[in-house]
Design a protein around this motif. Sequence first.
Motif, mmCIF file in Angstrom:
data_model
loop_
_atom_site.group_PDB
_atom_site.id
_atom_site.type_symbol
_atom_site.label_atom_id
_atom_site.label_comp_id
_atom_site.label_asym_id
_atom_site.label_seq_id
_atom_site.Cartn_x
_atom_site.Cartn_y
_atom_site.Cartn_z
ATOM 1 N N PHE A 108 3.593 -3.885 4.521
ATOM 2 C CA PHE A 108 2.691 -4.035 3.096
ATOM 3 C C PHE A 108 2.683 -2.730 3.032
ATOM 4 N N VAL A 109 3.873 -1.566 3.389
ATOM 5 C CA VAL A 109 3.696 -0.720 2.662
ATOM 6 C C VAL A 109 5.252 -0.448 1.639
ATOM 7 N N LYS A 110 4.172 -0.223 0.444
ATOM 8 C CA LYS A 110 5.305 0.512 -0.475
ATOM 9 C C LYS A 110 6.484 0.748 -0.471
ATOM 10 N N PRO A 111 7.315 0.879 -1.321
ATOM 11 C CA PRO A 111 8.722 1.853 -1.133
ATOM 12 C C PRO A 111 8.318 2.619 -2.142
ATOM 13 N N GLY A 112 8.323 3.929 -1.328
ATOM 14 C CA GLY A 112 8.181 5.337 -1.308
ATOM 15 C C GLY A 112 7.095 5.358 -0.057
ATOM 16 N N GLY A 113 6.328 4.598 0.220
ATOM 17 C CA GLY A 113 4.487 4.970 0.970
ATOM 18 C C GLY A 113 5.281 5.764 2.561
ATOM 19 N N GLN A 114 4.159 5.894 3.210
ATOM 20 C CA GLN A 114 4.442 5.593 4.490
ATOM 21 C C GLN A 114 3.754 5.504 5.387
ATOM 22 N N LEU A 115 3.657 4.988 6.703
ATOM 23 C CA LEU A 115 3.017 4.132 7.767
ATOM 24 C C LEU A 115 2.677 5.050 8.667
ATOM 25 N N TYR B 155 0.892 -1.181 -0.143
ATOM 26 C CA TYR B 155 -0.099 -0.140 0.141
ATOM 27 C C TYR B 155 0.838 1.058 -0.205
ATOM 28 N N ASP B 156 0.036 2.314 -0.219
ATOM 29 C CA ASP B 156 1.044 2.909 -0.147
ATOM 30 C C ASP B 156 0.967 4.236 0.624
ATOM 31 N N ALA B 157 0.139 3.270 1.623
ATOM 32 C CA ALA B 157 0.330 4.252 2.989
ATOM 33 C C ALA B 157 -0.927 2.702 3.910
ATOM 34 N N VAL B 158 0.002 2.800 4.920
ATOM 35 C CA VAL B 158 -0.961 2.460 6.204
ATOM 36 C C VAL B 158 -1.745 3.589 7.261
ATOM 37 N N VAL B 159 -2.663 4.033 8.065
ATOM 38 C CA VAL B 159 -3.009 4.484 9.053
ATOM 39 C C VAL B 159 -3.593 3.222 10.096
ATOM 40 N N MET B 160 -2.599 3.380 11.111
ATOM 41 C CA MET B 160 -3.381 2.632 12.274
ATOM 42 C C MET B 160 -3.592 2.870 13.406
ATOM 43 N N ASN B 161 -4.963 2.837 14.411
ATOM 44 C CA ASN B 161 -4.668 2.879 15.513
ATOM 45 C C ASN B 161 -4.441 1.433 15.930
ATOM 46 N N PRO B 162 -3.192 1.289 16.510
ATOM 47 C CA PRO B 162 -3.377 -0.858 17.270
ATOM 48 C C PRO B 162 -4.058 -0.546 18.563
ATOM 49 N N PRO B 163 -4.525 -2.059 19.273
ATOM 50 C CA PRO B 163 -4.525 -2.143 20.305
ATOM 51 C C PRO B 163 -3.388 -2.191 21.342
#
Length: 95
Positions: free
Chosen positions: A25-32, A1-9
Amino acid sequence: YDAVVMNPPFSGMHWMEHVLHAWDFVKPGGQLLAILPASAEDGETAKHQEFRAWAKKVDRRNYRRMFRDLPPESFAEAGTRINTVVLELRKEGER
């Protein structure tokens, strides 16, 4: 994915495992972006230190501003009375 936005437990230190897994799961150039307990930035256990060392290794250029504090008790209305930070990681490479 280009971006992952998360709120883990937050319970225990499960958030670490969630961030490490999501990073795959973050692609090169992507962000988390992850909302984490403030201890992610300043916790002193060996696991906290290992996590920050990993984050520094995977995102060398962003390390100085990797964590951003959220206002105290940002999620109190939802029943979470814990201070939180946002972790931002960028994966090297091009999209």
